[in-house]
Scaffold this active site. Structure first.
Site, PDB file in Angstrom:
ATOM      1  N   ARG A   1     -10.430 -11.284   1.656  1.00 28.88           N
ATOM      2  CA  ARG A   1     -11.032 -12.153   1.026  1.00 28.88           C
ATOM      3  C   ARG A   1     -10.479 -13.699   1.040  1.00 28.88           C
ATOM      4  O   ARG A   1     -11.266 -14.643   1.163  1.00 28.88           O
ATOM      5  CB  ARG A   1     -11.527 -11.854  -0.197  1.00 28.88           C
ATOM      6  CG  ARG A   1     -10.460 -11.849  -1.350  1.00 28.88           C
ATOM      7  CD  ARG A   1     -10.817 -11.120  -2.529  1.00 28.88           C
ATOM      8  NE  ARG A   1     -10.876  -9.616  -2.241  1.00 28.88           N
ATOM      9  CZ  ARG A   1     -11.460  -8.715  -3.184  1.00 28.88           C
ATOM     10  NH1 ARG A   1     -11.697  -8.946  -4.344  1.00 28.88           N
ATOM     11  NH2 ARG A   1     -11.291  -7.404  -2.845  1.00 28.88           N
TER      12      ARG A   1
ATOM     13  N   LYS B   1       0.987  -1.197   0.024  1.00 26.52           N
ATOM     14  CA  LYS B   1      -0.086   0.145  -0.128  1.00 26.52           C
ATOM     15  C   LYS B   1       0.942   1.337  -0.010  1.00 26.52           C
ATOM     16  O   LYS B   1       1.919   1.326   0.675  1.00 26.52           O
ATOM     17  CB  LYS B   1      -0.779   0.062   1.274  1.00 26.52           C
ATOM     18  CG  LYS B   1      -1.973  -1.046   1.348  1.00 26.52           C
ATOM     19  CD  LYS B   1      -3.014  -0.596   2.652  1.00 26.52           C
ATOM     20  CE  LYS B   1      -3.954  -1.881   2.652  1.00 26.52           C
ATOM     21  NZ  LYS B   1      -5.086  -1.336   1.556  1.00 26.52           N
TER      22      LYS B   1
HETATM   23  N1  BES Z   1      -8.232  -3.659   4.357  1.00 26.37           N
HETATM   24  C1  BES Z   1      -8.338  -3.393   3.105  1.00 26.37           C
HETATM   25  C2  BES Z   1      -9.732  -2.541   2.675  1.00 26.37           C
HETATM   26  C3  BES Z   1      -9.941  -1.179   3.452  1.00 26.37           C
HETATM   27  C4  BES Z   1      -9.770   0.021   2.753  1.00 26.37           C
HETATM   28  C5  BES Z   1     -10.512  -1.222   4.754  1.00 26.37           C
HETATM   29  C6  BES Z   1      -9.855   1.099   3.358  1.00 26.37           C
HETATM   30  C7  BES Z   1     -10.411   0.174   5.238  1.00 26.37           C
HETATM   31  C8  BES Z   1     -10.316   1.037   4.616  1.00 26.37           C
HETATM   32  C9  BES Z   1      -8.463  -4.331   1.935  1.00 26.37           C
HETATM   33  O1  BES Z   1      -7.695  -5.511   2.354  1.00 26.37           O
HETATM   34  C10 BES Z   1      -7.710  -4.000   0.658  1.00 26.37           C
HETATM   35  O2  BES Z   1      -6.645  -3.460   0.404  1.00 26.37           O
HETATM   36  N2  BES Z   1      -8.622  -3.728  -0.362  1.00 26.37           N
HETATM   37  C11 BES Z   1      -8.205  -3.486  -1.798  1.00 26.37           C
HETATM   38  C12 BES Z   1      -8.649  -4.566  -2.515  1.00 26.37           C
HETATM   39  C13 BES Z   1      -8.092  -4.452  -4.157  1.00 26.37           C
HETATM   40  C14 BES Z   1      -6.815  -4.763  -4.168  1.00 26.37           C
HETATM   41  C15 BES Z   1      -8.898  -5.095  -5.159  1.00 26.37           C
HETATM   42  C16 BES Z   1      -8.853  -2.224  -1.747  1.00 26.37           C
HETATM   43  O3  BES Z   1     -10.072  -1.969  -1.456  1.00 26.37           O
HETATM   44  O4  BES Z   1      -8.310  -1.438  -2.333  1.00 26.37           O
HETATM   45 ZN    ZN Z   2      -5.654  -5.330   1.873  1.00 20.55          ZN
END
Ligand code: BES
Ligand code: ZN
Ligand code: ZN
Length: 474
Positions: free
Chosen positions: A324, A250
């Site tokens: 997921r 990230k």
């Molecule tokens: N934990 C994150 C989602 C999240 C984002 C929670 C902001 C709380 C606040 C999750 O694991 C994630 O990173 N999801 C990605 C999925 C994508 C790579 C398809 C996302 O939402 O960007």
């Molecule tokens: Zn994530």
């Protein structure tokens, strides 16, 4: 702070102004002070001469359940700074009791574990006055609200705990401690068990971290009812104690707050705690998927293909879509318990926050009636939700050329729904219409106070799920 059903007057009396209407029977001091401050029912105003705190209740031109709780929360935040010991509030209707208690107990919370200077307050007692309501009912509703609010505040504490301290092992032990203290069962399974269960998706996510993963199984059955067939609930919580994104790292400013990626699991602990304390007549299980998503020489990679517990294969194209993967194996495990209701809570997608905003939970699933029932109960207890609809076109976006499924969709749009539909692939056929997916990525952790919620963790999901169990229990 203790809430007491009593006719006693507090050091300060809160006067609620419904629809921001200022009462006609003000005395001279009150008239003068309110006029001096130009108070017209918006916000709040203290008249120290008559020991009254006037609080305006917002009127909305749309349905909104939290006007009363939010106003009380605001009032408590101001009043706890004064050198007073008690407050009294007049309650008129039964349905106001919980709202007022939530405003007080949830509104007064702040996370100060690491603050050198902690907030001190002399305010200890809040009297709920009522000459219209039966005192026993009033006392009972106060007690129930206190149980719920305490569970929410415990959940907030755990979510707020920094990742250095709140590792998967710490959360598992925390769950065990709560289980012992309150009286429900807790079974902690380590990596060996995950390997035996062939949870390759869950294991892959956890592999690069020095903190080992755990699956925790919490369970509660009321003591009394032995012969009765009780409805069975299983709650599954995403418990990523930190989500760095893994190799699909990230960016820095998206990584902060990712200690809150364990909010689903923390809420499940809070749900079991409240249900056990309330003695609700239902069999309730909680499955926590606890892991940390990190980088390292041993990290799982984009291009890996994983075989989940239910034998479906998953092509990894982004290691940040890790929740997921953990939940895939946890949902398959939870399915073996053959529940009547299967509900997962997860901070699953940023897309859900884009779609619904910070304060609203996304509800997904295959059963329209169940989604609507849950939304109604959640609303009544003050949680905002929005139903996001599944459809076959979005599901197609999860197709992989080289495995059964891909862990990310081929389009940028509809990310909350495609993530929900991915999870659905790990819910067995016979349970599909008993399943709900709650994406709490928005409301679980917000970096500014909102209504009765503080900066940081909100404990979202606890109240809605407990009320839902209650609505289906014997
Ligand atoms: N934990 C994150 C989602 C999240 C984002 C929670 C902001 C709380 C606040 C999750 O694991 C994630 O990173 N999801 C990605 C999925 C994508 C790579 C398809 C996302 O939402 O960007
Ligand atoms: Zn994530
Ligand atoms: Zn995550």
């Amino acid at each position: 702070m203790k809430i007491i059903a009593s006719q006693k007057q507090g050091d300060i009396k809160i006067i609620l102004l419904k629809d921001k209407k200022i009462p006609k029977d003000l005395n001279k001091d009150e008239k003068e002070v309110l006029e001096f401050y130009g108070f017209e029912g918006e916000g709040s105003c203290l008249v120290s001469q008559s020991k009254k705190f006037f609080v305006g209740l917002e009127k909305y031109d749309y349905e909104f359940p939290n006007a009363l709780s939010d106003a009380i929360a605001n009032a408590i935040c101001s009043l706890k700074k004064l050198k007073i010991k008690s407050i009294s509030i007049e309650v008129e209707k039964e349905e106001e009791i919980q709202k007022i208690c939530f405003g007080i107990l949830l509104g007064a919370y702040s996370y100060e574990e690491f603050k050198g200077k902690k907030t001190k307050t002399t305010l200890k007692e809040i009297y709920l006055n009522s000459n219209k309501l039966d005192e026993k009912i009033l006392q009972q509703r106060i007690l129930e609200s206190e149980i719920l609010a305490t569970s929410v505040n415990y959940t907030r504490d755990l979510v707020n705990t920094p990742p250095k301290q709140a590792t998967p092992e710490y959360v598992a032990k925390y769950a065990e401690d709560r289980a012992k203290a309150v009286g429900f069962e807790c079974q902690i399974y380590d990596e060996k068990f995950l390997k035996k269960e062939k949870m390759e998706a869950f294991l892959a996510v956890a592999r690069a971290s020095v903190h080992k993963p755990y699956l925790v199984h919490l369970s509660y059955k009321p003591k009394c009812a032995k012969e009765e067939k009780l409805p069975k609930f299983v709650f599954v919580g995403k418990g990523l104690t930190y989500d760095s994104g893994g190799l699909s790292l990230k960016p820095g400013d998206y990584m902060t707050t990712m200690k809150a990626d364990k909010s689903g699991a923390c809420a499940v602990i809070g749900i079991l705690e409240a249900i056990a304390k309330l003695g609700i007549k239902a069999e309730v299980h909680g499955i926590l998927g606890l892991a940390e998503n990190m980088i390292g020489g041993d990290a799982y990679k984009p291009d890996d293909i994983l075989r989940a517990r239910n034998q479906k294969t998953i092509e990894v194209r982004n290691t940040d879509a890790e929740g997921r993967l953990v939940l895939a194996d946890c949902l398959s495990f939870a399915g073996d318990l053959k529940p009547d209701f299967l509900i997962d809570l997860a901070t699953l997608t940023g897309a859900c926050v884009v779609g619904l905003g910070d304060y609203t939970t996304g509800i997904m699933g295959y059963n329209k009636k169940l989604k609507e029932e849950f939304a109604k109960v959640a609303f009544e207890v003050g949680e905002l939700t929005g139903i996001l609809p599944f459809n076959p076109y979005l599901k197609k976006l999860l197709k992989s050329e080289i495995a059964d499924l891909c862990n990310i969709p081929s389009s940028r749009y509809g990310g909350a729904i495609t993530a929900g539909m991915f999870l659905g692939e790990f819910v067995e056929e016979s349970l599909k219409d008993k399943w709900l997916h709650l994406d709490i990525a928005g409301p679980a952790y917000v970096e500014k106070a909102w209504g009765m919620n503080p900066f940081g963790a909100s404990g979202i999901g606890v109240c809605a799920c407990v009320e839902f169990v209650k609505s289906k229990a014997k």
